[in-house]
Design an enzyme around this catalytic site. Structure first.
Site, PDB file in Angstrom:
ATOM      1  N   HIS A 190      -7.410   3.156   6.535  1.00  0.00           N
ATOM      2  CA  HIS A 190      -6.809   3.387   7.855  1.00  0.00           C
ATOM      3  C   HIS A 190      -5.692   4.408   7.784  1.00  0.00           C
ATOM      4  O   HIS A 190      -4.911   4.457   6.840  1.00  0.00           O
ATOM      5  CB  HIS A 190      -6.372   2.079   8.519  1.00  0.00           C
ATOM      6  CG  HIS A 190      -5.242   1.342   7.863  1.00  0.00           C
ATOM      7  ND1 HIS A 190      -3.940   1.556   8.206  1.00  0.00           N
ATOM      8  CD2 HIS A 190      -5.221   0.368   6.930  1.00  0.00           C
ATOM      9  CE1 HIS A 190      -3.159   0.739   7.507  1.00  0.00           C
ATOM     10  NE2 HIS A 190      -3.914   0.013   6.710  1.00  0.00           N
TER      11      HIS A 190
ATOM     12  N   ASP B 157       0.631   2.125   2.733  1.00  0.00           N
ATOM     13  CA  ASP B 157      -0.299   1.292   3.511  1.00  0.00           C
ATOM     14  C   ASP B 157      -0.606   2.068   4.791  1.00  0.00           C
ATOM     15  O   ASP B 157       0.148   2.014   5.727  1.00  0.00           O
ATOM     16  CB  ASP B 157       0.360  -0.047   3.787  1.00  0.00           C
ATOM     17  CG  ASP B 157      -0.486  -0.957   4.645  1.00  0.00           C
ATOM     18  OD1 ASP B 157      -1.621  -0.608   4.970  1.00  0.00           O
ATOM     19  OD2 ASP B 157       0.026  -2.041   5.009  1.00  0.00           O
TER      20      ASP B 157
ATOM     21  N   GLU C 262      -5.587  -0.149  12.514  1.00  0.00           N
ATOM     22  CA  GLU C 262      -5.793  -1.280  11.614  1.00  0.00           C
ATOM     23  C   GLU C 262      -4.641  -2.261  11.722  1.00  0.00           C
ATOM     24  O   GLU C 262      -4.830  -3.466  11.733  1.00  0.00           O
ATOM     25  CB  GLU C 262      -5.926  -0.783  10.168  1.00  0.00           C
ATOM     26  CG  GLU C 262      -6.417  -1.847   9.188  1.00  0.00           C
ATOM     27  CD  GLU C 262      -5.308  -2.638   8.505  1.00  0.00           C
ATOM     28  OE1 GLU C 262      -5.630  -3.576   7.760  1.00  0.00           O
ATOM     29  OE2 GLU C 262      -4.101  -2.354   8.731  1.00  0.00           O
ATOM     30  N   GLU C 263      -3.438  -1.723  11.814  1.00  0.00           N
ATOM     31  CA  GLU C 263      -2.232  -2.568  11.790  1.00  0.00           C
ATOM     32  C   GLU C 263      -2.085  -3.427  13.042  1.00  0.00           C
ATOM     33  O   GLU C 263      -1.255  -4.318  13.091  1.00  0.00           O
ATOM     34  CB  GLU C 263      -0.981  -1.688  11.618  1.00  0.00           C
ATOM     35  CG  GLU C 263      -0.925  -0.923  10.293  1.00  0.00           C
ATOM     36  CD  GLU C 263      -0.683  -1.819   9.075  1.00  0.00           C
ATOM     37  OE1 GLU C 263      -0.538  -3.037   9.244  1.00  0.00           O
ATOM     38  OE2 GLU C 263      -0.661  -1.275   7.960  1.00  0.00           O
TER      39      GLU C 263
ATOM     40  N   ASP D 126      -7.602  -0.162   0.616  1.00  0.00           N
ATOM     41  CA  ASP D 126      -6.315  -0.479   1.230  1.00  0.00           C
ATOM     42  C   ASP D 126      -5.371  -0.980   0.137  1.00  0.00           C
ATOM     43  O   ASP D 126      -5.787  -1.145  -1.011  1.00  0.00           O
ATOM     44  CB  ASP D 126      -6.509  -1.531   2.334  1.00  0.00           C
ATOM     45  CG  ASP D 126      -5.449  -1.450   3.429  1.00  0.00           C
ATOM     46  OD1 ASP D 126      -4.321  -0.994   3.143  1.00  0.00           O
ATOM     47  OD2 ASP D 126      -5.739  -1.862   4.564  1.00  0.00           O
TER      48      ASP D 126
ATOM     49  N   HIS E 112       4.852  -2.938   3.705  1.00  0.00           N
ATOM     50  CA  HIS E 112       5.478  -2.994   5.037  1.00  0.00           C
ATOM     51  C   HIS E 112       6.994  -2.882   4.975  1.00  0.00           C
ATOM     52  O   HIS E 112       7.696  -3.371   5.846  1.00  0.00           O
ATOM     53  CB  HIS E 112       5.045  -4.236   5.827  1.00  0.00           C
ATOM     54  CG  HIS E 112       3.668  -4.073   6.424  1.00  0.00           C
ATOM     55  ND1 HIS E 112       3.278  -4.719   7.576  1.00  0.00           N
ATOM     56  CD2 HIS E 112       2.613  -3.341   6.053  1.00  0.00           C
ATOM     57  CE1 HIS E 112       2.028  -4.387   7.857  1.00  0.00           C
ATOM     58  NE2 HIS E 112       1.593  -3.554   6.935  1.00  0.00           N
TER      59      HIS E 112
END
Lengths: 332, 358
Positions: free
Chosen positions: A62, A165, A195-196, A218, A304
């Site tokens: 992504h 990410d 995606e998130e 990922d 994150h």
């Protein structure tokens, strides 16, 4: 590959706002695929045609990143905001954000009471300061989305950036396209959106492609930092082959294929059991009548946060793994 | 059909979500006795087709769904020969300590689940459930042999043999949802001696416990006209109120709520009455958490019903059901299917309501 990685991680592209990063990737993959298109949701889909009637394989990484969205602008020009994707409030105070138009903001907080000092400051108490003197001089408006701002750092073996990410997955896919000279398979490299915020790009791109096998590329968490979660994955021990994550059990045949490929070409690998979080493969797996799905994960610390860390050898080995897998017939 | 021995085989065969191979094999063989075709799809759903006699093309079809997967354990880390693990599906951590397990490594290994003895626990911890990450599996082998035989990502199932209790009750692991699989087998056996116009797909769905995943894809692939999911529901027991439960051995729970097409519910009730079969109506005000929830919104929507098999002690290795209830569910399904005729879908309207007493 580091130059490519730096370019990808430093490009703006929160979920739903992937235009810039899509443009960058599109330039990087020019000439590497037989067809390139962008679908209705904004997924960038590059197809490399196979020669010998192999399988229709979808690889997804992504291109969106987590970010923040402006919900209110006050009279003095301070912005209140909400999260786009899984933003961790721990990481926000003092951070910088950048909007699509280049506007930079810093994140400040309301007064913190003494008894609140040891607690995480919730999103509601934070605001973005774009340096405006009043409301009229604010160069962004309600609904505008910002990504986090942090330069790429090359520590040699280890790399640090925001948005590994999943820009590291995008880098792996691009490098795989570069290195894959010949394949029997019809390979769809999907740089997915959103995606998130719920695997939304993977959902629709898989429906459109109807793959016979799907893989996401990922990041995954690690258990190798002080007092970390119980998890056997470590940085530098090779790409992780997913067995399970928070929402998906990898197809045993896909897992086996990846393990056997890694062993055949002699690269290190790890098996991944992740208890929380998931990837695009979760959506691919239940597309239409079901797709055998799995995931090649890049072990990543501090996921994150604006300082995600990966090991460069894991990245290059992930490319080798994918190239080797795609060069051979796939039997699940 | 000897339902107890079928349930014994079904329940004792391992089949953790995503790894249903062994139990799928058993189920496929059972279904094949009564079905015209049996196949397995990409996600591991086992799909049996029993063709109807209806003349219209394409023939109408109904999908029955009972899930084949069971909850289980998966190894997350190996330390000095001890296996740390987490759950696949929602295992009840209160019942894991002291269990015997089978670790599915390079070969199956017996193991036990241990933790710290009560003597050394601080008083505050003694009162609490031991969290999963403080439990571990001990297979009794030296560390180097363990690392050779077991890898991260290998699975473990709780070891449990079926216990026949007094009365009509039996207890074992994985009756959630193998009891439904047995009920589908009863249904297929019944249909072998009946006329039915519609095609019947009996689907042993995979991966229900981790998000209804097999139901999502099998319903998409089959695109049936109607569907009935069969799953277990809470039976009455101390500590639960009548409002939260149905009664054991009082017949199938015919579920009612937004997940259910009201006309299908009513037809099931009418069918039960016509058979003089005991039944119960169970309200489900929202998400049912069953395959019915996924099937209902497949493609352009599928009228769906849900039948509950009363069960006590869900998600432990001593799940308890009434054998008669399982058999009744099978008979109810068969009689319902026999009622489906060429015009059934035309009568399946929203207004005016199809009459039927609640």
């Amino acid at each position: 590959m580091k130059e490519l990685i730096k370019k990808l991680v430093e490009t703006y592209g929160p979920s739903g706002n992937e235009d810039k990063i899509r443009q960058v990737i599109q330039e990087e993959i020019a000439g590497l695929a037989d067809e390139v298109r962008t679908d209705a949701l904004g997924n960038l889909i590059a197809r490399k045609r196979g020669q010998n009637g192999g399988k229709r394989v979808m690889l997804a990484a992504h291109m969106d990143e987590i970010g923040v969205i402006v919900t209110h602008v006050d009279e003095k020009g301070f912005l209140r905001f909400g999260a786009v994707g899984g933003v961790w409030p721990h990481t926000l105070l003092g951070g910088r954000v950048v909007f699509a138009n280049g506007t930079v903001g810093v994140i400040g907080t309301e007064k913190v009471e003494d008894e609140e000092r040891n607690k995480v400051i919730p999103l509601e108490k934070l605001f973005i300061d774009v340096g405006a003197v009043d409301k009229t001089s604010v160069p962004v408006q309600i609904g505008d989305v910002a990504g986090f701002s942090r330069p790429f750092a090359d520590m040699g073996k280890r790399l640090v950036a925001k948005a590994f990410d999943d820009r590291i997955g995008c880098a792996v896919l691009i490098q795989t396209m570069r290195d894959l000279k010949k394949t029997p398979h019809d390979v769809y490299f999907v740089f997915s959106v959103q995606e998130e915020v719920g695997l939304r790009g993977a959902m629709t791109s898989a429906y459109g492609i109807e793959p016979e096998m799907g893989l996401s590329v990922d990041v995954t968490l690690t258990g190798d930092t002080p007092e970390a979660q119980t998890m056997a994955v470590e940085l530098g021990k090779g790409p992780a082959i997913k067995v399970k994550d928070g929402r998906m059990l990898a197809h045993p045949g896909v897992k086996r294929l990846l393990v056997e490929t890694a062993e055949a070409i002699g690269i290190p690998y790890q098996l991944e059991v992740l208890e929380r979080g998931t990837t695009d493969a979760t959506a691919i797996q239940v597309s239409r009548e079901g797709v055998p799905a799995g995931c090649v994960s890049i072990p990543c610390r501090y996921v994150h946060t604006p300082s995600e860390m990966v090991d460069y050898d894991d990245v290059t080995n992930a490319v080798k793994l994918l190239v080797a897998m795609l060069e051979k017939p796939i039997i699940l | 059909m000897d339902i107890v021995s079928l349930l014994k085989t079904l329940s004792e065969t391992p089949g953790i979500s995503g790894y249903e191979d062994q139990v799928r094999q058993v189920i496929g063989e059972v279904f094949a006795r009564y079905a015209d075709e049996v196949r397995t799809d990409a996600l591991g759903n086992v799909i049996a087709l029993k063709r109807g006699t209806g003349k219209a093309e394409p023939r109408r079809s109904i999908m029955l769904a009972g899930h084949t997967d069971e909850i289980g354990l998966i190894i997350t880390r190996i330390e000095q020969g001890f296996l740390h693990f987490t759950e696949v599906g929602g295992f009840d951590p209160r019942v894991l300590l002291g269990q015997e397990v089978v670790v599915h490594g390079r070969r199956d290994l017996p193991g036990i689940i241990g933790s710290r003895p009560p003597h050394v626990l601080p008083p505050a911890e003694r009162e609490k459930t031991i969290p999963l990450d403080k439990l571990f599996i001990d297979v009794g082998l030296p560390a180097d042999e363990v690392e050779e035989l077991v890898h991260v990502g290998d699975l473990a199932t709780v070891r449990r043999e079926l216990t026949q209790l007094k009365g009509d009750f039996i207890a074992s692991k994985a009756f959630d949802d193998r009891a439904a699989v047995a009920a589908m087998a009863v249904c297929l056996e019944q249909l072998a001696g009946m006329q039915h116009a519609w095609d019947v797909y009996a689907v042993g769905t995979s991966q229900e416990e981790v998000g209804l995943r097999g139901a999502i894809t099998s319903a998409f692939g089959l695109a049936p006209d109607l569907a009935i999911a069969i799953d277990v529901t809470f039976g009455n027991q101390p500590g639960l109120s009548a409002a939260e439960t149905v009664e054991m051995n009082k017949g199938p729970a015919i579920v009612y709520g937004p997940n259910i097409h009201p006309a299908l519910h009513d037809t099931l009730v009418e069918t039960a009455k016509a058979l003089e079969l005991p039944y119960q109506v169970e309200p489900a005000p929202g998400r049912t958490g069953t395959d019915a929830w996924a099937i209902q919104v497949t493609r352009s929507g599928i009228p769906t019903a849900l039948i509950g098999i009363p069960l006590r002690y869900m998600h432990t290795s001593v799940e308890m059901v009434s054998v008669k209830d399982v058999e009744r569910v099978g008979r109810l399904l068969a009689a319902f299917i026999a009622r489906l005729d060429a015009g059934f879908m035309d009568r399946l309207t929203w207004k005016p309501a199809i009459s039927g007493e609640k």
